[in-house]
Write a protein that holds these residues in place. Structure first.
Motif, PDB file in Angstrom:
ATOM      1  N   GLN B 217       8.330   2.964  -8.210  1.00 27.54           N
ATOM      2  CA  GLN B 217       8.265   2.973  -6.745  1.00 27.54           C
ATOM      3  C   GLN B 217       8.620   1.572  -6.257  1.00 27.54           C
ATOM      4  O   GLN B 217       7.913   0.621  -6.578  1.00 27.54           O
ATOM      5  N   ILE B 218       9.700   1.483  -5.489  1.00 23.16           N
ATOM      6  CA  ILE B 218      10.117   0.177  -4.979  1.00 23.16           C
ATOM      7  C   ILE B 218       9.782   0.105  -3.485  1.00 23.16           C
ATOM      8  O   ILE B 218      10.320   0.870  -2.683  1.00 23.16           O
ATOM      9  N   ARG B 360       3.637  -6.478  12.233  1.00 22.46           N
ATOM     10  CA  ARG B 360       3.206  -5.693  11.079  1.00 22.46           C
ATOM     11  C   ARG B 360       4.123  -4.482  10.925  1.00 22.46           C
ATOM     12  O   ARG B 360       4.636  -3.940  11.898  1.00 22.46           O
ATOM     13  N   PHE B 361       4.324  -4.071   9.695  1.00 20.69           N
ATOM     14  CA  PHE B 361       5.151  -2.879   9.456  1.00 20.69           C
ATOM     15  C   PHE B 361       4.686  -2.190   8.172  1.00 20.69           C
ATOM     16  O   PHE B 361       4.016  -2.796   7.336  1.00 20.69           O
ATOM     17  N   ILE B 362       5.060  -0.931   8.063  1.00 27.66           N
ATOM     18  CA  ILE B 362       4.749  -0.183   6.834  1.00 27.66           C
ATOM     19  C   ILE B 362       5.997  -0.198   5.953  1.00 27.66           C
ATOM     20  O   ILE B 362       7.075   0.231   6.390  1.00 27.66           O
ATOM     21  N   PRO B 363       5.879  -0.728   4.746  1.00 28.28           N
ATOM     22  CA  PRO B 363       7.051  -0.757   3.862  1.00 28.28           C
ATOM     23  C   PRO B 363       7.591   0.649   3.591  1.00 28.28           C
ATOM     24  O   PRO B 363       6.852   1.631   3.652  1.00 28.28           O
ATOM     25  N   HIS B 364       8.880   0.709   3.326  1.00 35.03           N
ATOM     26  CA  HIS B 364       9.482   1.969   2.901  1.00 35.03           C
ATOM     27  C   HIS B 364       9.528   2.005   1.373  1.00 35.03           C
ATOM     28  O   HIS B 364       9.390   0.976   0.713  1.00 35.03           O
ATOM     29  N   VAL B 365       9.733   3.194   0.840  1.00 37.88           N
ATOM     30  CA  VAL B 365       9.723   3.364  -0.617  1.00 37.88           C
ATOM     31  C   VAL B 365      11.018   4.001  -1.111  1.00 37.88           C
ATOM     32  O   VAL B 365      11.456   5.019  -0.579  1.00 37.88           O
ATOM     33  N   LEU B 366      11.613   3.357  -2.112  1.00 39.22           N
ATOM     34  CA  LEU B 366      12.674   3.998  -2.882  1.00 39.22           C
ATOM     35  C   LEU B 366      12.079   4.346  -4.246  1.00 39.22           C
ATOM     36  O   LEU B 366      11.538   3.467  -4.925  1.00 39.22           O
ATOM     37  N   GLU B 367      12.169   5.609  -4.605  1.00 37.78           N
ATOM     38  CA  GLU B 367      11.580   6.053  -5.872  1.00 37.78           C
ATOM     39  C   GLU B 367      12.683   6.390  -6.877  1.00 37.78           C
ATOM     40  O   GLU B 367      13.575   7.177  -6.586  1.00 37.78           O
ATOM     41  N   LEU B 368      12.599   5.777  -8.062  1.00 41.15           N
ATOM     42  CA  LEU B 368      13.447   6.193  -9.180  1.00 41.15           C
ATOM     43  C   LEU B 368      12.562   7.011 -10.102  1.00 41.15           C
ATOM     44  O   LEU B 368      11.617   6.489 -10.696  1.00 41.15           O
ATOM     45  N   SER B 369      12.837   8.296 -10.166  1.00 40.20           N
ATOM     46  CA  SER B 369      11.924   9.211 -10.858  1.00 40.20           C
ATOM     47  C   SER B 369      12.630   9.866 -12.038  1.00 40.20           C
ATOM     48  O   SER B 369      13.728  10.401 -11.900  1.00 40.20           O
TER      49      SER B 369
END
Lengths: 511, 511
Positions: B217-218, B360-369
């Motif tokens: 999870q990035i 403030r911000f909510i990070p986004h996620v790049l998932e390598l699965s």
């Protein structure tokens, strides 16, 4: 040197070793997770355990079993009938406790063999009350710790989460025996998760509902149990000079004693069993480097020992944190209990041929069982010290078990120093050395941070590094420093970590 | 060279890679175990995966989460509401099937987005009947694949076995972010078990109820999603010369094409996303060495893609065994779906401060699965060949993924040869080389056994070894042989395994 005052659970969380599962949801009781530092350490512990136990015999192997297993496995193993704990209930507020454990805590008595009625009587007679509302306990009943699961889309099948890793090697024994050399002893090891619906999880990694075990099942021919020859490469006499630290079942009022393997054989333990006790002690004292005075083998009596064992010594370490001896594993002579049970219930022949006698027989099993997370907890507790002169914690883990092998600190902010430091860091990583690269705060703070997670070596990059290519290595335990050329750094760190060289041999000492 | 005829599942069992769970009890559907050879290979795959993906950025780490998680986690993630498959039922004999999968198999149509009513209609209109009794399917309903569990002694709490490893990194993000450098991108990886109550498990390791994932999870700042700079150590231009093999959602009737990263960005994919697609392709082609023509990124359309994804390409490999493309993983841009969901349900602030903007911000996620076991299945399938001239199977695994690094064969039975061979074997083991020591059968049979499990190098000990200390190394892929002095053996095998030297450089060639 005194022990640090912060409790271990807070320490483990603060430094990212271990913390409770699903914490942002309030945490799940008896469930734990490993942060990146803890995971590195656990990976090392896996490797150290495998390296030690799998190399005891060239016929020992690692396998991996499933967590979900069918109901019949646990009928055969006896877990469905016997894997119970006594549940004390307070009817007033609904609190439940494990009856034998509160008795042990409050009265320092082991009552593993008492009936439910006897336990209730002990609780009430000794005025042990519900810890929440102060009422007396009304009932002690039998509670099975297995986690059942409904399996498949139609929900017709009940399966279980395994309560120990041991069953897979028994089920797979015949197949693996035939795939391998058809030779005994044969060892099958698993490191993996197990699940128990514990009544009252406690002391973080010590009593959890989801945890890891490291278990080695050794299958052998029972006729050889007292042979001098243990295997093709091992003999009983190899360990004859060991002194085993034991508490025998009839000597609990006496001080711990050191006993030779021969004496234990005279006492009645099989040679095969005693040989592996000696190996377990070597693992605890020489590899995990638990202090001698904190370790003992504790023999269980007939009433106390697990239902499947003929000989049963717990592997115990004294925890200051918990203020008691803690079981971190056991040496279990399980006889043919498991293979015979599975043969009967599965109706699959599990006996093999003894080529000498021409007769078929069911191998016996010696199990070396470790609560793998308990070992990790013990390692952290026994090796964490507060250093008064440094005024910080120092985690003096065996070097191979330290999460990070070496930390790299550029001392000067200028880009040329940072770049050189980055390049040195990359070289180390390429040589399979686990590093951390820390540029923030004073050098003292950086040392302290590294000390606290047990990093054995800190490498500083300074003016000399740019000029002449030398870097400084600082030793965690002594804070001694030496200078060395950067081209020799990876090899030196590797040799130091593997105890192939000592610190002073590696270069010019400073001061 | 032709593909071997034995089906892969039998091969895996016969050679001790993988077999069904609890086989002596008839086997448990969708549950698999690893024998000692398979476990060695899986350990190597773990290491290779970690080495590749964790070294993509110096802020990527491995953690370990719990398998048991509370209900609220899956309320927040959407799994309780959405993690469903369509269950087709035959009322006559009670058989259940996964409706979309039988349609895909029989009609070669993907119907991931059809409603239950539509699926039933497709089944009946196309005359797809129950495979057991031949009746028509009467109903398609929604089936949730989560495994619930009753937790604690009072049984009041419902918890679940995780259906993916992904949730732990989301729950732990804030804690790990603060423990580390408070720096983005931050990567948190887990290799571990996940559990899904699949309607119809199939093709051994491909669709199981208990299986392993390897997921990274990035976490990143969405404002940087199209930056040239990916991280401190990586730039989009690093991968600009790659040609990515993709099937875009609107080009499914066209042949596969090779597309540059720049073209994909023009097509609408973020640079951050495209960079990691390129890295995934490198892993598949260069590390796992899957043939180019068997690999593609397959873009899912809005109806097909997982409910949490904005961009979603499956990582697919063509399986001759299954005669279809098989999803072995995916590249998933999950946006802030997960962190926002958990913030809402847990009422814990998961946003962080952007120091540049002060907001403030909510990070986004790049998932390598990755379906880790699917990768293993793929590796075995793609690299197993029948060699006509040798008349045996040769498993041409990438050398680092071969279960055993080197086999040691004493050619002569006399004790002096056996002892020398044992000593050479011990030297190799001491240098962390995984060996097998094989003394039984002709040399041809021993080579064949080693070839079949992919052992890259076989070492024979003969008369010359006793006389002059030389041993012969034979190369798995070419069967070429070279002679080398035994003192150089460990270093040579290591360098060969790590591709630091080529076979011919290592000594005197024979013939």
């Amino acid at each position: 040197m005194t022990m640090q005052k912060e409790d271990l659970t807070s320490f483990m969380k603060r430094r990212g070793f271990v913390y409770q599962g699903s914490e942002i949801y309030g945490g799940l009781t008896g469930i734990w997770e490993f942060g990146h530092i803890g995971k590195l350490m656990k990976n090392h512990l896996d490797n150290v355990w495998k390296k030690f136990f799998l190399s005891l015999d060239d016929n020992f192997y690692e396998i991996e079993g499933s967590i979900i297993m069918p109901e019949n496995v646990f009928k055969a193993s006896g877990h469905l009938d016997n894997f119970d704990d006594p549940l004390a209930e307070c009817f007033k507020c609904g609190t439940t406790e494990r009856a034998d454990k509160i008795i042990e805590e409050k009265l320092n008595r082991r009552e593993e063999s008492a009936t439910n009625e006897e336990l209730l009587k002990i609780l009430n007679e000794n005025n042990i009350k519900c810890s929440k509302c102060g009422s007396k306990f009304e009932k002690v009943s039998t509670f099975n710790m297995m986690f059942p699961l409904t399996f498949g889309p139609k929900g017709g099948q009940t399966v279980y989460l395994r309560p120990e890793t041991a069953q897979t090697p028994y089920l797979d024994f015949k197949h693996q025996y035939e795939l391998l050399r058809k030779k005994l002893p044969l060892g099958l090891a698993i490191i993996g998760k197990a699940f128990r619906n514990e009544i009252s999880p406690k002391h973080s990694l010590i009593r959890c509902r989801e945890f890891e075990q490291a278990e080695l099942q050794i299958f052998f021919n029972p006729k050889n149990i007292n042979d001098e020859k243990i295997s093709d490469t091992a003999n009983f006499s190899d360990i004859k000079n060991e002194k085993l630290i034991v508490m025998l079942q009839n000597e609990r009022d006496k001080p711990l004693k050191k006993v030779s393997p021969n004496e234990l054989v005279k006492y009645g333990l099989p040679k095969f069993y005693t040989y592996y006790m000696a190996k377990v002690q070597q693992y605890i004292l020489d590899i995990l480097k638990i202090p001698k005075e904190k370790f003992r083998f504790y023999e269980l009596n007939d009433k106390e020992k697990a239902f499947y064992n003929k000989n049963h010594f717990d592997i115990e370490v004294f925890s200051n944190e918990i203020n008691d001896w803690v079981e971190i594993g056991g040496v279990h002579y399980r006889t043919d209990h498991d293979l015979s049970g599975h043969e009967k219930v599965s109706k699959t022949k599990l006996s093999i041929l003894d080529e000498e006698t021409g007769k078929r027989f069911i191998p016996h099993v010696l199990e070396l069982s470790f609560g793998h997370w308990r070992s990790l907890y013990t390692l952290l507790e026994q090796h964490l010290h507060y250093d008064d002169s440094r005024q910080n914690n120092v985690l003096k883990l065996p070097k191979k078990l330290a999460p990070i092998n070496a930390s790299v600190f550029p001392l000067i902010k200028k880009p040329e120093f940072q770049n050189l430091a980055r390049q040195i860091n990359s070289d180390l990583i390429e040589n399979d050395i686990i590093t951390s690269f820390d540029t923030s705060g004073s050098i003292g703070k950086r040392y302290a941070r590294a000390d606290e997670i047990g990093t054995p070596y800190c490498i500083t990059i300074d003016h000399d590094s740019l000029k002449s290519g030398t870097v400084t290595i600082r030793d965690r335990d002594t804070t001694n420093q030496i200078k060395i050329h950067k081209d020799k750094l990876s090899e030196t760190i590797k040799n130091l970590t593997n105890d192939k060289i000592e610190f002073l041999q590696t270069g010019e000492k400073i001061k």
